[in-house]
Enzyme design. Structure first.
Site, short mmCIF file in Angstrom:
data_model
loop_
_atom_site.label_atom_id
_atom_site.label_comp_id
_atom_site.label_asym_id
_atom_site.label_seq_id
_atom_site.Cartn_x
_atom_site.Cartn_y
_atom_site.Cartn_z
N ARG A 89 -2.42 16.77 3.93
CA ARG A 89 -1.97 15.87 3.04
C ARG A 89 -0.57 15.33 3.42
NH1 ARG A 89 -1.17 16.16 -1.51
NH2 ARG A 89 -3.35 17.00 -2.45
N TYR A 92 3.77 -12.19 5.55
CA TYR A 92 2.26 -11.61 6.17
C TYR A 92 1.67 -11.49 4.38
CZ TYR A 92 -1.56 -8.82 7.01
OH TYR A 92 -3.25 -8.47 6.83
N ASP A 116 9.98 -6.08 8.21
CA ASP A 116 8.51 -5.47 8.83
C ASP A 116 8.46 -6.68 10.26
OD1 ASP A 116 6.27 -6.18 9.82
OD2 ASP A 116 5.20 -7.22 7.48
C1 LIG Z 1 -1.40 -6.64 9.95
C2 LIG Z 1 -0.01 -6.67 9.31
C3 LIG Z 1 0.73 -5.95 8.72
C4 LIG Z 1 -0.86 -5.09 7.05
O1 LIG Z 1 -0.93 -4.25 8.88
P1 LIG Z 1 -2.58 -3.92 8.33
O2 LIG Z 1 -2.19 -2.78 9.46
O3 LIG Z 1 -3.57 -4.56 8.23
O4 LIG Z 1 -2.47 -3.27 6.78
C5 LIG Z 1 1.87 -6.26 7.91
N1 LIG Z 1 3.01 -7.41 8.34
C6 LIG Z 1 2.21 -7.86 9.55
C7 LIG Z 1 3.28 -8.80 10.70
C8 LIG Z 1 0.79 -7.67 9.87
O5 LIG Z 1 1.08 -8.81 11.82
#
Ligand SMILES: *Cc1c(COP(=O)(O)O)cnc(C)c1O
Length: 371
Positions: free
Chosen positions: A47, A99, A170
């Site tokens: 973990r 997102y 992001d």
């Molecule tokens: C898919 C996505 C997420 C979330 O990711 P998961 O792996 O589905 O939890 C966050 N930000 C963006 C821009 C995404 O496309």
């Protein structure tokens, strides 16, 4: 080393005494202690860390020019860990085009403990005026989902630094090959590794990379290791394997992306195309400045409203009508119906993840579906 080389070699830096050229999947949850009570292999319990996760973290950390990286069981968990690491009452400036899953965390999990505003981050003045004395985090997403808005990472980093606010980007739509937010001044970068990093629509994961191992980062590490929302060794192995071809896959996604965006932009049944590589995209110049290329994600508005959009997605044959993105296969989805009635996404918007099929075949499918 260049990204193409790093992607192939960074994970192999740990030599294993069996002589394997590629790292084996290390399933052991527990690791031998040495006579001195230490852990000579560098791992104690899976973990906390394990060889496959460390290899993955090491690779993405290098690709994003960070100091450390933490891999999670999903992209969303990166958001969760970060928001949990903030002091209750902290204020977050988040994008209006965000997102959906991470926006939902703020709205439904942290609505009692954190304060947040969703603003149009393409307008720097709106960001400046949204800052409060207790603003601790600016979360940006560029290119954004699903409108492909581009926010100026470098300029927002200057604003954040001056106010001592953490800037997290992001960068999922760009991948570490097309954009490196830390080099532009961001404090952390996040990827849903489910998307381009994984690249084959068969593994869920997320990763956060930090520019500095500061107090906030230590909290996030603690949440990762004590909370345990970590990817399995097999997930990490799959991701490490996929990342080796990331740079070349991205070349294909970008090449196809440009062709498809031009095609849609000239189609009489298309009202508008959102793709940062188009010269008429409102932030095209910023995209050119901060991205090496424009990727394979785009969305467009179908003429004839929501009915025409539904009709179109029901006619595609090569495209899969499915959510998610970044895989080798082309996907199309009606975004509004995924996001639900609170969504501000236009009802005639379709989002495309351009895959690695031949562009002629992708266009042929779009042509027959659009009429
Ligand atoms: C898919 C996505 C997420 C979330 O990711 P998961 O792996 O589905 O939890 C966050 N930000 C963006 C821009 C995404 O496309």
């Amino acid at each position: 080393m260049k990204p193409e080389t790093l992607a192939i070699h960074a994970a192999n830096l740990v030599k294993i005494n069996t002589g394997d050229v590629t790292p084996p999947i290390s399933l052991s949850t527990t690791f031998f202690r040495g006579e001195d009570g230490g852990y000579p292999g560098g791992h104690m319990y899976s973990r906390v860390s394990n060889p496959n996760r460390s290899a993955l973290e090491n690779t993405v950390c290098k690709l994003e020019y960070g100091e450390d990286a933490a891999a999670f069981s999903s992209g969303n968990t990166c958001g969760l860990a970060l928001f949990q690491a903030l002091k209750p009452g902290s204020h977050i400036i988040a994008p209006d085009d965000m997102y959906w899953g991470i926006k939902k965390q703020l709205l439904t999990i942290f609505n009692d403990s954190l304060e947040f505003d969703f603003i149009d981050q393409t307008d720097l003045n709106l960001i400046r005026s949204a800052i409060k004395p207790h603003t601790k985090l600016i979360w940006i997403e560029t290119p954004s989902n699903p409108l492909l808005k581009i926010t100026d990472i470098e300029e927002i980093a200057k604003i954040a630094k001056a106010e001592n606010i953490t800037l997290v980007c992001d960068s999922t739509f760009a991948s570490p090959v097309l954009q490196n937010p830390i080099l532009l001044g961001a404090d952390m970068v996040m990827h849903s590794s489910t998307k381009y990093l994984g690249g084959h629509s068969d593994v869920l994961g997320g990763i956060l990379v930090t520019a500095k191992k500061d107090e906030l980062w230590e909290k996030i590490r603690n949440i990762q290791q004590t909370g345990g929302a970590v990817p399995s060794p097999f997930d990490c192995f799959l991701l490490s394997r996929s990342i080796k071809t990331l740079a070349y896959r991205m070349k294909g996604h970008c090449e196809n992306g440009k062709i498809i965006a031009d095609y849609l932009n000239n189609h009489p049944n298309v009202e508008a195309v959102f793709y940062p590589g188009l010269v008429d995209h409102p932030q095209h110049e910023i995209a050119k400045k901060q991205m090496k290329d424009f990727g394979g994600m785009m969305s467009f508005l179908v003429k004839g409203g929501v009915e025409a959009a539904h009709e179109m997605v029901n006619k595609v044959k090569l495209f899969a009508q499915a959510t998610s993105l970044g895989g080798v296969e082309s996907l199309i989805e009606h975004r509004y119906s995924v996001e639900g009635p609170d969504s501000k996404t236009p009802k005639n918007l379709l989002r495309i993840s351009v895959g690695l099929e031949h562009a002629d075949d992708i266009i042929a499918d779009l042509a027959q579906a659009l009429g």
